[in-house]
Motif scaffolding. Sequence first.
Motif, PDB file in Angstrom:
ATOM      1  N   GLY A   1       0.771  -1.237   0.000  1.00  0.00           N
ATOM      2  CA  GLY A   1       0.000   0.000   0.000  1.00  0.00           C
ATOM      3  C   GLY A   1       0.803   1.288   0.000  1.00  0.00           C
ATOM      4  O   GLY A   1       2.008   1.314   0.231  1.00  0.00           O
ATOM      5  N   LEU A   2       0.099   2.336  -0.254  1.00  0.00           N
ATOM      6  CA  LEU A   2       0.634   3.701  -0.229  1.00  0.00           C
ATOM      7  C   LEU A   2       1.172   3.999   1.164  1.00  0.00           C
ATOM      8  O   LEU A   2       0.523   3.733   2.168  1.00  0.00           O
ATOM      9  CB  LEU A   2      -0.492   4.680  -0.577  1.00  0.00           C
ATOM     10  N   GLY A   3       2.388   4.534   1.248  1.00  0.00           N
ATOM     11  CA  GLY A   3       2.981   4.879   2.535  1.00  0.00           C
ATOM     12  C   GLY A   3       3.853   3.794   3.127  1.00  0.00           C
ATOM     13  O   GLY A   3       4.365   3.947   4.234  1.00  0.00           O
ATOM     14  N   SER A   4       4.065   2.701   2.407  1.00  0.00           N
ATOM     15  CA  SER A   4       4.984   1.666   2.886  1.00  0.00           C
ATOM     16  C   SER A   4       6.402   2.209   2.849  1.00  0.00           C
ATOM     17  O   SER A   4       6.720   3.064   2.026  1.00  0.00           O
ATOM     18  CB  SER A   4       4.873   0.421   2.004  1.00  0.00           C
ATOM     19  N   THR A   5       7.255   1.716   3.748  1.00  0.00           N
ATOM     20  CA  THR A   5       8.609   2.257   3.830  1.00  0.00           C
ATOM     21  C   THR A   5       9.670   1.166   3.729  1.00  0.00           C
ATOM     22  O   THR A   5       9.473   0.039   4.182  1.00  0.00           O
ATOM     23  CB  THR A   5       8.838   3.020   5.153  1.00  0.00           C
ATOM     24  N   TRP A   6      10.782   1.542   3.128  1.00  0.00           N
ATOM     25  CA  TRP A   6      11.996   0.749   3.077  1.00  0.00           C
ATOM     26  C   TRP A   6      13.039   1.583   3.806  1.00  0.00           C
ATOM     27  O   TRP A   6      13.261   2.732   3.447  1.00  0.00           O
ATOM     28  CB  TRP A   6      12.426   0.515   1.630  1.00  0.00           C
ATOM     29  N   ALA A   7      13.659   1.036   4.845  1.00  0.00           N
ATOM     30  CA  ALA A   7      14.574   1.830   5.674  1.00  0.00           C
ATOM     31  C   ALA A   7      15.876   1.085   5.937  1.00  0.00           C
ATOM     32  O   ALA A   7      15.908  -0.141   5.974  1.00  0.00           O
ATOM     33  CB  ALA A   7      13.911   2.186   6.993  1.00  0.00           C
ATOM     34  N   ILE A   8      16.937   1.875   6.124  1.00  0.00           N
ATOM     35  CA  ILE A   8      18.251   1.333   6.485  1.00  0.00           C
ATOM     36  C   ILE A   8      18.694   2.006   7.774  1.00  0.00           C
ATOM     37  O   ILE A   8      18.676   3.230   7.879  1.00  0.00           O
ATOM     38  CB  ILE A   8      19.297   1.608   5.390  1.00  0.00           C
ATOM     39  N   SER A   9      19.089   1.187   8.735  1.00  0.00           N
ATOM     40  CA  SER A   9      19.684   1.693   9.969  1.00  0.00           C
ATOM     41  C   SER A   9      21.161   1.327   9.961  1.00  0.00           C
ATOM     42  O   SER A   9      21.550   0.311   9.385  1.00  0.00           O
ATOM     43  CB  SER A   9      18.995   1.076  11.189  1.00  0.00           C
ATOM     44  N   VAL A  10      21.981   2.149  10.598  1.00  0.00           N
ATOM     45  CA  VAL A  10      23.425   1.915  10.638  1.00  0.00           C
ATOM     46  C   VAL A  10      23.817   1.640  12.082  1.00  0.00           C
ATOM     47  O   VAL A  10      23.434   2.375  12.985  1.00  0.00           O
ATOM     48  CB  VAL A  10      24.201   3.142  10.102  1.00  0.00           C
ATOM     49  N   GLU A  11      24.580   0.571  12.277  1.00  0.00           N
ATOM     50  CA  GLU A  11      25.058   0.199  13.605  1.00  0.00           C
ATOM     51  C   GLU A  11      26.559  -0.040  13.550  1.00  0.00           C
ATOM     52  O   GLU A  11      27.119  -0.246  12.480  1.00  0.00           O
ATOM     53  CB  GLU A  11      24.369  -1.089  14.076  1.00  0.00           C
ATOM     54  N   GLN A  12      27.183  -0.039  14.720  1.00  0.00           N
ATOM     55  CA  GLN A  12      28.615  -0.332  14.809  1.00  0.00           C
ATOM     56  C   GLN A  12      28.810  -1.841  14.777  1.00  0.00           C
ATOM     57  O   GLN A  12      28.033  -2.594  15.360  1.00  0.00           O
ATOM     58  CB  GLN A  12      29.186   0.235  16.099  1.00  0.00           C
ATOM     59  N   ASN A  13      29.859  -2.273  14.108  1.00  0.00           N
ATOM     60  CA  ASN A  13      30.176  -3.693  14.027  1.00  0.00           C
ATOM     61  C   ASN A  13      30.970  -4.093  15.262  1.00  0.00           C
ATOM     62  O   ASN A  13      32.149  -3.796  15.362  1.00  0.00           O
ATOM     63  CB  ASN A  13      30.980  -3.975  12.756  1.00  0.00           C
ATOM     64  N   GLY A  14      30.319  -4.732  16.210  1.00  0.00           N
ATOM     65  CA  GLY A  14      30.988  -5.160  17.436  1.00  0.00           C
ATOM     66  C   GLY A  14      31.182  -4.014  18.406  1.00  0.00           C
ATOM     67  O   GLY A  14      30.799  -2.882  18.171  1.00  0.00           O
ATOM     68  N   SER A  15      31.831  -4.305  19.519  1.00  0.00           N
ATOM     69  CA  SER A  15      32.018  -3.281  20.556  1.00  0.00           C
ATOM     70  C   SER A  15      33.225  -2.394  20.277  1.00  0.00           C
ATOM     71  O   SER A  15      33.281  -1.260  20.729  1.00  0.00           O
ATOM     72  CB  SER A  15      32.162  -3.944  21.924  1.00  0.00           C
ATOM     73  N   THR A  16      34.216  -2.894  19.537  1.00  0.00           N
ATOM     74  CA  THR A  16      35.403  -2.089  19.277  1.00  0.00           C
ATOM     75  C   THR A  16      35.220  -1.175  18.076  1.00  0.00           C
ATOM     76  O   THR A  16      35.906  -0.181  17.952  1.00  0.00           O
ATOM     77  CB  THR A  16      36.637  -2.988  19.046  1.00  0.00           C
ATOM     78  N   GLY A  17      34.283  -1.509  17.200  1.00  0.00           N
ATOM     79  CA  GLY A  17      33.914  -0.615  16.098  1.00  0.00           C
ATOM     80  C   GLY A  17      34.903  -0.586  14.964  1.00  0.00           C
ATOM     81  O   GLY A  17      35.747  -1.444  14.816  1.00  0.00           O
ATOM     82  N   GLY A  18      34.764   0.468  14.179  1.00  0.00           N
ATOM     83  CA  GLY A  18      35.626   0.639  13.024  1.00  0.00           C
ATOM     84  C   GLY A  18      34.894   0.419  11.716  1.00  0.00           C
ATOM     85  O   GLY A  18      35.234   0.995  10.713  1.00  0.00           O
ATOM     86  N   SER A  19      33.867  -0.416  11.711  1.00  0.00           N
ATOM     87  CA  SER A  19      33.095  -0.624  10.497  1.00  0.00           C
ATOM     88  C   SER A  19      31.604  -0.590  10.823  1.00  0.00           C
ATOM     89  O   SER A  19      31.198  -0.768  11.965  1.00  0.00           O
ATOM     90  CB  SER A  19      33.474  -1.952   9.835  1.00  0.00           C
ATOM     91  N   ALA A  20      30.817  -0.350   9.795  1.00  0.00           N
ATOM     92  CA  ALA A  20      29.384  -0.197   9.985  1.00  0.00           C
ATOM     93  C   ALA A  20      28.642  -1.447   9.545  1.00  0.00           C
ATOM     94  O   ALA A  20      29.080  -2.169   8.663  1.00  0.00           O
ATOM     95  CB  ALA A  20      28.876   1.008   9.194  1.00  0.00           C
ATOM     96  N   VAL A  21      27.519  -1.682  10.184  1.00  0.00           N
ATOM     97  CA  VAL A  21      26.607  -2.759   9.823  1.00  0.00           C
ATOM     98  C   VAL A  21      25.306  -2.102   9.390  1.00  0.00           C
ATOM     99  O   VAL A  21      24.815  -1.184  10.053  1.00  0.00           O
ATOM    100  CB  VAL A  21      26.362  -3.701  11.027  1.00  0.00           C
ATOM    101  N   TYR A  22      24.755  -2.542   8.280  1.00  0.00           N
ATOM    102  CA  TYR A  22      23.520  -1.955   7.751  1.00  0.00           C
ATOM    103  C   TYR A  22      22.379  -2.934   7.926  1.00  0.00           C
ATOM    104  O   TYR A  22      22.480  -4.094   7.545  1.00  0.00           O
ATOM    105  CB  TYR A  22      23.706  -1.593   6.274  1.00  0.00           C
ATOM    106  N   VAL A  23      21.298  -2.459   8.513  1.00  0.00           N
ATOM    107  CA  VAL A  23      20.129  -3.287   8.752  1.00  0.00           C
ATOM    108  C   VAL A  23      18.993  -2.747   7.890  1.00  0.00           C
ATOM    109  O   VAL A  23      18.536  -1.621   8.090  1.00  0.00           O
ATOM    110  CB  VAL A  23      19.735  -3.275  10.249  1.00  0.00           C
TER     111      VAL A  23
END
Length: 165
Positions: A115-137
């Motif tokens: 339907g009208l108004g449906s959404t496709w979204a991307i969230s960005v998270e840190q990869n692990g606790s030490t970080g350095g790279s991003a994870v996309y959901v």
Amino acid sequence: MKKQGFTLIELMVVVVIIGILAAVAVPKLFGMIAKSKASEVGPAAGTYVKLQDAYVSEAGNQIGDWTKIGYKMANTSVFTYSEPTSGFNNNTVALSSGMEDAWVATSLAALNDCGLGSTWAISVEQNGSTGGSAVYVAEVTAASGSTEADCKALTPSFEKLDTKP
């Protein structure tokens, strides 16, 4: 004298056959139209992910907003694209805090059962606790009256952006 032409019964059989073919083909055609309209979401999201990856690899622990990473996406007649209006400090946010719905495409038209108004979204998270790279959901949210499965079927490549383990 020889009579030439078709009988009424022959003409009626042809009309019935054409009607049956049309009844089968028309729903398929509408499905293909919806799929072609929704096909812009995957490449648009993929471009965002590539630009954000490049920025994170340079900045190390920051996520950039659309201006900072150089992402430009014009709204179309089928989708409107948006980014968060808050949460950024100097056009960046710490990778460790992540960003919900950093990229959102909202449908401006009904796409078959999606339907009208449906959404496709991307969230960005840190990869692990030490970080350095991003994870996309990547996630799809269907408008009321439709199901997520109907929307996901339109953009199968969008789900592949989900890099969360």
